[in-house]
Design a protein around this motif. Sequence first.
Motif, mmCIF file in Angstrom:
data_model
loop_
_atom_site.group_PDB
_atom_site.id
_atom_site.type_symbol
_atom_site.label_atom_id
_atom_site.label_comp_id
_atom_site.label_asym_id
_atom_site.label_seq_id
_atom_site.Cartn_x
_atom_site.Cartn_y
_atom_site.Cartn_z
ATOM 1 N N SER A 293 -42.078 67.421 1.147
ATOM 2 C CA SER A 293 -41.754 66.041 0.563
ATOM 3 C C SER A 293 -42.724 64.982 1.172
ATOM 4 C CB SER A 293 -40.258 65.657 1.385
ATOM 5 O OG SER A 293 -40.295 65.542 2.716
ATOM 6 N N PHE A 294 -43.416 65.226 2.036
ATOM 7 C CA PHE A 294 -44.601 64.220 2.278
ATOM 8 C C PHE A 294 -45.821 64.407 1.426
ATOM 9 C CE2 PHE A 294 -42.068 64.624 6.417
ATOM 10 C CZ PHE A 294 -42.058 63.311 6.791
ATOM 11 N N LEU A 295 -45.907 65.493 0.823
ATOM 12 C CA LEU A 295 -47.106 65.601 -0.117
ATOM 13 C C LEU A 295 -47.219 64.878 -1.378
ATOM 14 C CD1 LEU A 295 -49.602 67.225 -0.709
ATOM 15 C CD2 LEU A 295 -48.067 69.017 -1.932
ATOM 16 N N PRO A 296 -46.251 64.533 -2.022
ATOM 17 C CA PRO A 296 -46.321 63.562 -3.237
ATOM 18 C C PRO A 296 -46.339 61.996 -2.575
ATOM 19 C CG PRO A 296 -43.981 64.347 -2.863
ATOM 20 C CD PRO A 296 -44.803 65.153 -1.853
ATOM 21 N N LEU A 297 -45.941 61.664 -1.304
ATOM 22 C CA LEU A 297 -46.050 60.432 -0.807
ATOM 23 C C LEU A 297 -47.612 60.258 -0.223
ATOM 24 C CD1 LEU A 297 -45.016 57.853 0.270
ATOM 25 C CD2 LEU A 297 -44.233 58.761 2.244
ATOM 26 N N ILE A 298 -48.117 61.222 0.351
ATOM 27 C CA ILE A 298 -49.514 61.261 0.985
ATOM 28 C C ILE A 298 -50.261 60.808 -0.335
ATOM 29 C CG2 ILE A 298 -51.352 62.449 2.030
ATOM 30 C CD1 ILE A 298 -49.096 63.558 3.748
ATOM 31 N N LEU A 299 -50.213 61.879 -1.306
ATOM 32 C CA LEU A 299 -51.125 61.758 -2.561
ATOM 33 C C LEU A 299 -50.893 60.520 -3.261
ATOM 34 C CD1 LEU A 299 -50.764 65.331 -4.000
ATOM 35 C CD2 LEU A 299 -52.651 64.314 -2.858
ATOM 36 N N LEU A 300 -49.756 59.822 -3.489
ATOM 37 C CA LEU A 300 -49.514 58.654 -4.139
ATOM 38 C C LEU A 300 -50.117 57.495 -3.231
ATOM 39 C CD1 LEU A 300 -47.953 57.312 -6.555
ATOM 40 C CD2 LEU A 300 -46.105 56.906 -4.968
ATOM 41 N N LEU A 301 -50.119 57.260 -1.956
ATOM 42 C CA LEU A 301 -50.693 56.400 -1.290
ATOM 43 C C LEU A 301 -52.184 56.413 -1.281
ATOM 44 C CD1 LEU A 301 -48.268 56.326 1.949
ATOM 45 C CD2 LEU A 301 -48.510 54.858 0.149
ATOM 46 N N ALA A 302 -52.614 57.782 -1.373
ATOM 47 C CA ALA A 302 -54.210 58.140 -1.559
ATOM 48 C C ALA A 302 -54.722 57.579 -2.891
ATOM 49 C CB ALA A 302 -54.457 59.679 -1.456
ATOM 50 N N PRO A 344 -62.014 59.650 -14.455
ATOM 51 C CA PRO A 344 -60.928 58.674 -14.649
ATOM 52 C C PRO A 344 -59.553 59.661 -14.781
ATOM 53 C CG PRO A 344 -62.487 57.361 -15.453
ATOM 54 C CD PRO A 344 -62.973 58.847 -15.437
ATOM 55 N N SER A 345 -59.932 60.530 -15.652
ATOM 56 C CA SER A 345 -58.534 61.425 -16.093
ATOM 57 C C SER A 345 -57.878 62.268 -14.814
ATOM 58 C CB SER A 345 -58.920 62.322 -17.303
ATOM 59 O OG SER A 345 -60.131 63.218 -16.939
ATOM 60 N N PHE A 346 -58.915 62.224 -13.881
ATOM 61 C CA PHE A 346 -58.385 63.162 -12.558
ATOM 62 C C PHE A 346 -57.279 62.402 -11.913
ATOM 63 C CE2 PHE A 346 -58.753 64.240 -8.270
ATOM 64 C CZ PHE A 346 -58.389 65.673 -8.153
ATOM 65 N N VAL A 347 -57.191 61.083 -11.937
ATOM 66 C CA VAL A 347 -56.111 60.395 -11.409
ATOM 67 C C VAL A 347 -54.985 60.648 -11.895
ATOM 68 C CG1 VAL A 347 -55.265 58.092 -10.879
ATOM 69 C CG2 VAL A 347 -57.809 58.476 -10.682
ATOM 70 N N LEU A 350 -53.356 63.920 -10.854
ATOM 71 C CA LEU A 350 -52.684 63.627 -9.615
ATOM 72 C C LEU A 350 -51.310 62.835 -9.707
ATOM 73 C CD1 LEU A 350 -55.801 62.265 -7.317
ATOM 74 C CD2 LEU A 350 -54.566 64.690 -7.257
ATOM 75 N N ILE A 351 -51.246 61.903 -10.613
ATOM 76 C CA ILE A 351 -49.983 61.127 -10.900
ATOM 77 C C ILE A 351 -49.100 62.185 -11.455
ATOM 78 C CG2 ILE A 351 -48.807 59.670 -12.180
ATOM 79 C CD1 ILE A 351 -51.172 57.812 -11.810
ATOM 80 N N HIS A 352 -49.419 63.347 -12.381
ATOM 81 C CA HIS A 352 -48.567 64.220 -12.894
ATOM 82 C C HIS A 352 -47.930 64.975 -11.885
ATOM 83 C CE1 HIS A 352 -48.195 67.503 -16.492
ATOM 84 N NE2 HIS A 352 -47.157 67.135 -15.983
ATOM 85 N N PHE A 353 -49.010 65.586 -11.058
ATOM 86 C CA PHE A 353 -48.507 66.328 -9.715
ATOM 87 C C PHE A 353 -47.554 65.897 -8.815
ATOM 88 C CE2 PHE A 353 -49.062 68.213 -5.653
ATOM 89 C CZ PHE A 353 -48.691 69.564 -5.833
ATOM 90 N N ILE A 354 -47.842 64.771 -8.572
ATOM 91 C CA ILE A 354 -47.019 63.729 -7.886
ATOM 92 C C ILE A 354 -45.629 63.602 -8.478
ATOM 93 C CG2 ILE A 354 -46.525 61.299 -6.979
ATOM 94 C CD1 ILE A 354 -49.733 61.237 -6.530
ATOM 95 N N LEU A 355 -45.509 63.298 -9.513
ATOM 96 C CA LEU A 355 -44.055 63.138 -10.442
ATOM 97 C C LEU A 355 -43.363 64.408 -10.396
ATOM 98 C CD1 LEU A 355 -44.952 60.787 -13.209
ATOM 99 C CD2 LEU A 355 -43.627 60.090 -11.350
ATOM 100 N N PHE A 356 -44.230 65.600 -10.550
ATOM 101 C CA PHE A 356 -43.580 66.847 -10.835
ATOM 102 C C PHE A 356 -43.085 67.610 -9.250
ATOM 103 C CE2 PHE A 356 -43.969 71.405 -10.188
ATOM 104 C CZ PHE A 356 -42.976 71.885 -11.364
ATOM 105 N N GLN A 357 -43.972 67.117 -8.161
ATOM 106 C CA GLN A 357 -43.351 67.463 -6.914
ATOM 107 C C GLN A 357 -42.309 66.540 -6.324
ATOM 108 O OE1 GLN A 357 -44.110 69.797 -4.977
ATOM 109 N NE2 GLN A 357 -43.269 69.105 -3.278
ATOM 110 N N ASN A 358 -42.345 65.527 -6.830
ATOM 111 C CA ASN A 358 -41.128 64.572 -6.393
ATOM 112 C C ASN A 358 -39.981 65.037 -6.964
ATOM 113 O OD1 ASN A 358 -40.285 62.513 -4.684
ATOM 114 N ND2 ASN A 358 -39.858 61.314 -6.716
ATOM 115 N N ALA A 359 -40.065 65.357 -8.366
ATOM 116 C CA ALA A 359 -38.776 65.963 -9.293
ATOM 117 C C ALA A 359 -38.244 67.295 -8.585
ATOM 118 C CB ALA A 359 -39.146 66.015 -10.595
ATOM 119 N N PHE A 360 -39.348 68.302 -8.367
ATOM 120 C CA PHE A 360 -38.889 69.409 -7.570
ATOM 121 C C PHE A 360 -38.179 69.092 -6.169
ATOM 122 C CE2 PHE A 360 -39.800 72.734 -4.391
ATOM 123 C CZ PHE A 360 -39.710 73.704 -5.169
ATOM 124 N N GLU A 361 -38.512 68.129 -5.404
ATOM 125 C CA GLU A 361 -37.906 68.045 -4.143
ATOM 126 C C GLU A 361 -36.313 67.665 -4.563
ATOM 127 O OE1 GLU A 361 -38.103 68.092 -0.900
ATOM 128 O OE2 GLU A 361 -40.152 69.151 -1.108
#
Length: 487
Positions: A293-302, A344-347, A350-361
Amino acid sequence: MATSSFEYTPTWVVAVVCLVIIVLSSIMERGIHYLGKSLKKQKQNALFEALQKLKDELMLLGFISLLLTVFQGSISRICIPTTATGYMLPCKLEYTNEASHNQKVSSGGRRLLAGSVEGTHCQRGFSPLLSLEALHQLHIFIFVLAVVHVIFCATTMVLGGIKIREWKQWEDSVRQNISKPEMVASGHVHHHLEFLREHAAGFWSKFGILRWTVSFFKQFYDSVSRSDYFTLRRGFVMTHCPRNKDFDFHKYMMRTLEDDFRKVVGIRWYLWLFVIVFLLLNVSGWHTYFWLSFLPLILLLAVGAKLEHIMIQLAKDVQEQINGTGGEFQPVKPSDDHFWFKSPSFVLYLIHFILFQNAFEIAIFFWIWSTFGFHSCLMDKMAYIVPRLIIGLIVQVLCSYSTLPLYALVSQMGSMFKAAIFHERMRAGLYSWAAGVKKKAKLTEDSVTQKLEMAMGTWSTVRHDGASTSDGTGTVITLVPEMEMPT
């Protein structure tokens, strides 16, 4: 009558169940159809394509459901050594006696696998690979995950869009004063000074660690100020469309956001791989979901800190240009060099993965709650549950109101503009033209090359470059001169 076979099921029961399923499916299908017509009527083509992608995801889920249903009997008849079923369990086994060895019981008292009932076809010392009950529960989890992911993406885009629409008044104020050059000039000077004061003034701007520290905390308050918007807008316009002073930057930014939504609403193959890894690591005592659960938060802050740091880099570049030109104000210069991997598209990935990981949790929480109960061993202790839910809420709010709007603005500071700069109809025409030219050129490339080399001897072959736009779309046909043509 205890028999549940179709042969002995009353026909009225079969008819009623089929009627309910068909009615609900028809209502959903018609609802999606009319929603699509409404989006097309309002010329929301990007959102319409996102809806089409959602339908593709539903089709994929239906195909997965079909495979699980058709092959559930075959999967449940696969037998493996019983000793192999005792490793990497999500819940510890509790044995009351030797006969109950094949019956897996959670600490909450609920059965997870009905191995003692369904495993009778396996020889002694063997157990079924996966029971029918576990297959059914896995089926439900996949559906819940997809639904929660779509809801989270839509919620993030809607809330982020509301925040970005507040900038419309800034855009209107710029365009209203286009006919007044003196006001425009004074406004540019004022906002440039304010932009430099916020991002390049002070001793902290001279030290890398302090710049990153300021960037980290800046994302929590006033992540995009009025001066940020005006300065980055002018840099984009002066770089990509200097002759069109009346360019509607806000409208362009909203179109790019809609295009990005179309990309993040789906679940890509690599995200399903992450699901498999997460399920694999859910071992009793590891508290895997708590740590994940800390992974999306860390990535989002980064990501938020990086986007803020890009504005600091742009401000430092402007400051250096001012020092080099003797005080003359220069617009910010968009460049891919400021982004991770110069992309720029790499960001967005990351946002896509953050949203998915948060949805998974969140999905895994509701799935366990609805399937096994709140006191199931899968739910873990309360001390681990509450932080997970709080982190999920923080990620959703921060991504919607800070990171996404920040991304929508700063991502325009790449070296290339995005395809959304063109109208939908023009884009479709350009794609069609480029595809036709590329197909035709592929057939005649050898003959054209030979004729050019024989006739002039100064031009290289026709090179078909990939997409020039930062989001990977579009095709450009470029003639690359090796030297000036002789006169």
